[in-house]
Write an enzyme that holds these catalytic residues in place. Structure first.
Site: not given
Length: 278
Positions: A112, A114-116, A118
């Site tokens: 996903p 926006g999780c930094g 991934c």
């Protein structure tokens, strides 16, 4: 140049309760500001981080270089720092070629948004080997100490707040050339990298000095801007040492008034290296 006493930059004064020696009293203290900064490339947000709201154009350029979004400052066509309700949106406009490359890179990110970091591709990016640095410069132990000593007088915001990191570029013939400060050590280095790139200063001609510990990201960023010697006041991680060795970077850490420790490529400080002969 540091701001004047009437303009203390990204700092705020707060009223608080002080308890010392068994006594309490109301007091004032200057503390650093911390702001959410969004990095938006050609209309699409790429990352959000907390940083000191100063030298934002340097931050935009340095972050872009450190993340390999650009190879040189000229590939950024414009930078707009726009205040938004929750922070600052750094709107960075890339050349068509670099924008296309960033879009293609995003398509390969697993997981996903926006999780930094991934997915497998992001793990590989986090561990990417840094570029090899050039031959670099040779220093005396005295010059290492001189570079380290040049920081405290120039840390305007850090001296006031006692809560900000600094990254500086020191040249053997010119002394302290440029220094940037931030609540985050990575941000301070990105701001310095951006400032050097925007000024057209060749990082290979000098030394990087930082007020923090040395992590793998700091080594990657240092190697990417082309410095051959990094001096840090704190210790490195084991992975940072391995990365510095792979890049051919001289890593000097735990630098204090009474000396320092060289973890990789001691040949750039030959007077110190001679002591290793035994």
């Amino acid at each position: 140049m540091p701001p004047s006493d009437g303009d203390i930059g990204p700092l705020s004064e707060t009223r608080h309760l002080r308890w010392r020696a068994g006594q309490s009293a109301a007091d004032d203290r200057v503390i650093p500001e911390e702001t959410a900064i969004a990095f938006t490339y050609n209309g699409s947000t790429h990352a959000v981080m907390m940083a000191s709201p100063a030298d934002l154009e340097d931050l935009a350029v340095g972050f872009s270089l450190g993340e390999a979004i650009i190879d040189e400052a000229g590939q950024i066509e414009a930078i707009d720092a726009v205040a938004v309700p929750d922070g600052i949106d750094l709107r960075i406009w890339l050349s068509a070629e670099r924008a296309a490359g960033l879009i293609e890179r995003r398509r390969h990110v697993a997981g996903p948004t926006g999780c930094g970091l991934c997915g497998i591709d992001s793990l590989a990016a986090a561990m990417r080997p840094p570029p090899a640095v050039g031959p670099g410069i040779v220093l005396t132990p005295g010059q290492v100490a001189e570079a380290l000593d040049s920081l405290p007088p120039a840390q305007h915001w850090g001296r006031i707040s006692r809560a900000m990191h600094a990254a500086a570029f020191w040249h053997p013939a010119r002394g302290l050339v440029l220094l940037r400060e931030d609540v985050g050590r990575h941000n301070a280095l990105d701001k310095l990298a951006g400032g050097l790139a925007r000024a057209g200063i060749n990082a290979a001609d000098g030394v990087l000095v930082i007020t923090s510990r040395v992590s793998i990201e700091m080594v990657q960023k240092a190697a990417r801007i082309g410095v051959s010697v990094m001096i840090a006041v704190s210790a490195p991680t084991a992975l940072a040492v391995r990365m510095a060795e792979a890049a051919g970077l001289t890593l000097i850490a735990i630098a204090r008034a009474d000396g320092f420790e060289i973890f990789t490529r001691p040949d750039r400080v030959p007077a110190a290296e001679q002591g290793m002969a035994g």
